[in-house]
Motif scaffolding. Structure first.
Motif, PDB file in Angstrom:
ATOM      1  N   SER A 216       0.810  -1.224   0.000  1.00  0.00           N
ATOM      2  CA  SER A 216       0.000   0.000   0.000  1.00  0.00           C
ATOM      3  C   SER A 216       0.842   1.273   0.000  1.00  0.00           C
ATOM      4  N   ALA A 217       2.155   1.151  -0.043  1.00  0.00           N
ATOM      5  CA  ALA A 217       3.046   2.316   0.034  1.00  0.00           C
ATOM      6  C   ALA A 217       2.906   3.213  -1.195  1.00  0.00           C
ATOM      7  N   HIS A 218       3.210   4.496  -1.014  1.00  0.00           N
ATOM      8  CA  HIS A 218       3.183   5.467  -2.104  1.00  0.00           C
ATOM      9  C   HIS A 218       4.355   6.427  -1.961  1.00  0.00           C
ATOM     10  N   ILE A 219       5.184   6.542  -3.001  1.00  0.00           N
ATOM     11  CA  ILE A 219       6.180   7.609  -3.010  1.00  0.00           C
ATOM     12  C   ILE A 219       5.545   8.918  -3.481  1.00  0.00           C
ATOM     13  N   ALA A 220       4.463   8.784  -4.266  1.00  0.00           N
ATOM     14  CA  ALA A 220       3.695   9.947  -4.709  1.00  0.00           C
ATOM     15  C   ALA A 220       2.250   9.755  -4.269  1.00  0.00           C
ATOM     16  N   ARG A 221       1.701  10.729  -3.576  1.00  0.00           N
ATOM     17  CA  ARG A 221       0.331  10.600  -3.067  1.00  0.00           C
ATOM     18  C   ARG A 221      -0.709  10.962  -4.118  1.00  0.00           C
ATOM     19  N   ASN A 222      -0.283  11.645  -5.187  1.00  0.00           N
ATOM     20  CA  ASN A 222      -1.209  12.064  -6.236  1.00  0.00           C
ATOM     21  C   ASN A 222      -0.416  12.342  -7.506  1.00  0.00           C
ATOM     22  N   SER A 223      -1.115  12.680  -8.576  1.00  0.00           N
ATOM     23  CA  SER A 223      -0.451  12.892  -9.864  1.00  0.00           C
ATOM     24  C   SER A 223       0.447  14.127  -9.841  1.00  0.00           C
ATOM     25  N   LEU A 230       8.881  12.729 -11.794  1.00  0.00           N
ATOM     26  CA  LEU A 230       9.212  12.419 -13.189  1.00  0.00           C
ATOM     27  C   LEU A 230       9.972  13.565 -13.853  1.00  0.00           C
ATOM     28  N   LYS A 231       9.549  14.791 -13.595  1.00  0.00           N
ATOM     29  CA  LYS A 231      10.212  15.946 -14.195  1.00  0.00           C
ATOM     30  C   LYS A 231      11.674  16.006 -13.785  1.00  0.00           C
ATOM     31  N   ALA A 232      11.954  15.745 -12.508  1.00  0.00           N
ATOM     32  CA  ALA A 232      13.331  15.787 -12.023  1.00  0.00           C
ATOM     33  C   ALA A 232      14.179  14.690 -12.655  1.00  0.00           C
ATOM     34  N   LEU A 233      13.620  13.483 -12.775  1.00  0.00           N
ATOM     35  CA  LEU A 233      14.378  12.362 -13.327  1.00  0.00           C
ATOM     36  C   LEU A 233      14.607  12.523 -14.824  1.00  0.00           C
ATOM     37  N   ALA A 262       0.295   4.516 -17.775  1.00  0.00           N
ATOM     38  CA  ALA A 262      -0.247   5.539 -18.668  1.00  0.00           C
ATOM     39  C   ALA A 262       0.022   6.941 -18.132  1.00  0.00           C
ATOM     40  N   LEU A 263      -0.105   7.091 -16.817  1.00  0.00           N
ATOM     41  CA  LEU A 263       0.122   8.391 -16.205  1.00  0.00           C
ATOM     42  C   LEU A 263       1.582   8.802 -16.318  1.00  0.00           C
ATOM     43  N   VAL A 264       2.499   7.863 -16.069  1.00  0.00           N
ATOM     44  CA  VAL A 264       3.928   8.158 -16.188  1.00  0.00           C
ATOM     45  C   VAL A 264       4.263   8.548 -17.623  1.00  0.00           C
ATOM     46  N   ARG A 265       3.706   7.843 -18.590  1.00  0.00           N
ATOM     47  CA  ARG A 265       3.973   8.163 -19.994  1.00  0.00           C
ATOM     48  C   ARG A 265       3.483   9.568 -20.340  1.00  0.00           C
ATOM     49  N   ARG A 266       2.275   9.896 -19.893  1.00  0.00           N
ATOM     50  CA  ARG A 266       1.711  11.214 -20.210  1.00  0.00           C
ATOM     51  C   ARG A 266       2.471  12.330 -19.514  1.00  0.00           C
ATOM     52  N   LEU A 267       2.800  12.138 -18.253  1.00  0.00           N
ATOM     53  CA  LEU A 267       3.442  13.208 -17.491  1.00  0.00           C
ATOM     54  C   LEU A 267       4.915  13.385 -17.837  1.00  0.00           C
ATOM     55  N   SER A 268       5.595  12.293 -18.195  1.00  0.00           N
ATOM     56  CA  SER A 268       7.033  12.376 -18.469  1.00  0.00           C
ATOM     57  C   SER A 268       7.351  12.649 -19.931  1.00  0.00           C
ATOM     58  N   SER A 307      -4.454  -1.688 -24.301  1.00  0.00           N
ATOM     59  CA  SER A 307      -3.597  -0.653 -23.699  1.00  0.00           C
ATOM     60  C   SER A 307      -2.490  -0.238 -24.653  1.00  0.00           C
ATOM     61  N   LEU A 308      -1.917  -1.215 -25.360  1.00  0.00           N
ATOM     62  CA  LEU A 308      -0.880  -0.885 -26.342  1.00  0.00           C
ATOM     63  C   LEU A 308      -1.467  -0.073 -27.493  1.00  0.00           C
ATOM     64  N   ASP A 309      -2.649  -0.460 -27.958  1.00  0.00           N
ATOM     65  CA  ASP A 309      -3.292   0.267 -29.057  1.00  0.00           C
ATOM     66  C   ASP A 309      -3.608   1.706 -28.671  1.00  0.00           C
ATOM     67  N   LYS A 310      -3.941   1.914 -27.398  1.00  0.00           N
ATOM     68  CA  LYS A 310      -4.245   3.261 -26.910  1.00  0.00           C
ATOM     69  C   LYS A 310      -2.982   4.040 -26.557  1.00  0.00           C
ATOM     70  N   GLU A 311      -1.822   3.416 -26.753  1.00  0.00           N
ATOM     71  CA  GLU A 311      -0.525   4.031 -26.455  1.00  0.00           C
ATOM     72  C   GLU A 311      -0.423   4.458 -24.998  1.00  0.00           C
ATOM     73  N   GLU A 312      -0.969   3.611 -24.115  1.00  0.00           N
ATOM     74  CA  GLU A 312      -0.817   3.879 -22.688  1.00  0.00           C
ATOM     75  C   GLU A 312       0.598   3.568 -22.222  1.00  0.00           C
ATOM     76  N   PHE A 313       1.268   2.667 -22.926  1.00  0.00           N
ATOM     77  CA  PHE A 313       2.682   2.384 -22.705  1.00  0.00           C
ATOM     78  C   PHE A 313       3.264   1.827 -23.982  1.00  0.00           C
ATOM     79  N   ASP A 314       4.577   1.671 -24.011  1.00  0.00           N
ATOM     80  CA  ASP A 314       5.272   1.335 -25.250  1.00  0.00           C
ATOM     81  C   ASP A 314       5.795  -0.094 -25.293  1.00  0.00           C
TER      82      ASP A 314
END
Length: 352
Positions: A216-223, A230-233, A262-268, A307-314
């Motif tokens: 249940s751990a989270h390094i990020a509590r929200n988007s 992601l921006k820093a990395l 999908a969120l990591v792909r969109r945000l990064s 998911s691949l067709d929707k380009e949620e990840f590569d």
């Protein structure tokens, strides 16, 4: 890469005196011959006295180890695939008594005492510099022996992740406190590698919310916090994110349906490898008596394809299904689902 399929890094504990073996190389090659496009090896430790915390884990430093890794890389290339080592420091997960130096305590962001005994030592800034340099050297060596990329293990509660997670990082210097400070160690590691390897050599960063000991751990509590990470990395030099989830299709946060990949792909704006129970009919878990419940074989991959067709990840990483069946990729390509072999805990006892 010949396709979008990645063999997920899985620690198998079959090293010989901390060295990769011919059997391990053959194990990876069989998966490549079975259709895997990119093999990411299970964690291989960097050159620091406290980097390892487990028996029979290979190291990624020293002439003998690198010579053996080079032979594995060549074998995978000959079979038509690509290879990336996952370089690793276990941090506070180490306890005294494990080789190569059994007397060495674990190290991490904070001191840890168990039953009055000092088992994990908080890292001094000078030693953080040494560890950053060790990561950089491992990445340089990976490129020099012909690897196609390098992956940083920044997930699952190991050293880089320990700095990222507030629960395991309560330092009061510039490496602790707010999220930007907790990011400092990861950013320094990535930056050092980016300055060491060639511009074209890809850096993969594996991240997760969950830990081996806390799902249940989270390094990020929200988007918003995830975007800061992601921006820093990305600014430091990450080219690909390997997003480790237990089930790739589950939402990242409760406020929407978007998955973590999908969120990591969109945000990064970077390519993403997704992983999490691909090819398994049900979650692999234990019953109330502690016995493993077998996961079975998933013969419907429409959710993955969608998911691949929707380009949620590569790229899609396969883990336990590939332990069970080296030919998983080719069998799926041919539609031969009835021939797929199911994963069971017994398969972890040997390389096959």
């Amino acid at each position: 890469m010949p396709n979008r399929i990645v063999m997920a890094p899985m620690t198998r504990n079959f090293a010989d005196n901390w060295l990769p073996t011919e059997a391990l190389g053959a194990y990876y090659r069989r998966r490549t011959e079975g259709g895997v496009g990119l093999v990411i090896c299970g964690g291989a430790t960097i050159n620091h006295k406290a980097s390892n915390g487990f028996d029979r884990v290979p190291r990624f430093y020293g002439e003998e180890a690198l010579t053996r890794w080079e032979a594995i890389v060549e074998a995978i290339h000959q079979a038509g695939g690509c290879f990336a080592p996952q370089i690793w420091h276990v941090g506070e997960r180490r306890r005294p008594g494990v080789g190569p130096d059994p007397s060495e305590p674990g190290v991490g962001p904070m001191d840890i005492y168990e039953n009055g005994k000092h088992v994990v030592r908080a890292l001094e800034k000078s030693e953080i510099v040494e560890i950053v340099s060790a990561y950089s050297a491992a990445a340089r060596d990976a490129e020099s022996i012909g690897c196609d990329a390098v992956e940083l293990h920044g997930a699952h509660g190991f050293l880089i992740d320990q700095f990222l997670w507030h629960h395991t990082n309560q330092r009061i210097d510039e490496y602790g406190g707010g999220l930007e400070n907790r990011l400092k160690f990861a950013v320094e590691v990535v930056s050092a590698i980016r300055q060491t390897v060639s511009k074209e050599f890809p850096i993969i960063f594996r991240l997760s919310q969950w830990k081996v000991f806390d799902y249940s751990a989270h390094i990020a509590r929200n988007s918003e916090e995830l975007a800061i990470i992601l921006k820093a990395l990305v600014a430091a030099g990450v080219d690909i994110f390997h997003v480790s989830t237990r089930r790739f299709w589950e939402p990242a946060f409760k406020d929407g349906p978007e998955t973590l990949a999908a969120l990591v792909r969109r945000l990064s704006g970077k390519p993403v490898i997704a992983v999490g129970s691909v090819g398994l009919a049900r979650p692999f878990s234990k019953d109330q008596s502690g016995q493993f419940i077998e996961a079975g074989v998933e013969s419907d991959l429409n959710r993955l394809m969608d998911s691949l067709d929707k380009e949620e990840f590569d790229l899609c990483a396969i883990g336990r299904a590939l332990i069970a069946d080296p030919e998983w990729v080719d069998k799926v390509r041919q539609g031969s689902y009835e021939k797929l072999k199911p994963f069971s805990a017994e398969l972890l006892k040997e390389l096959h």
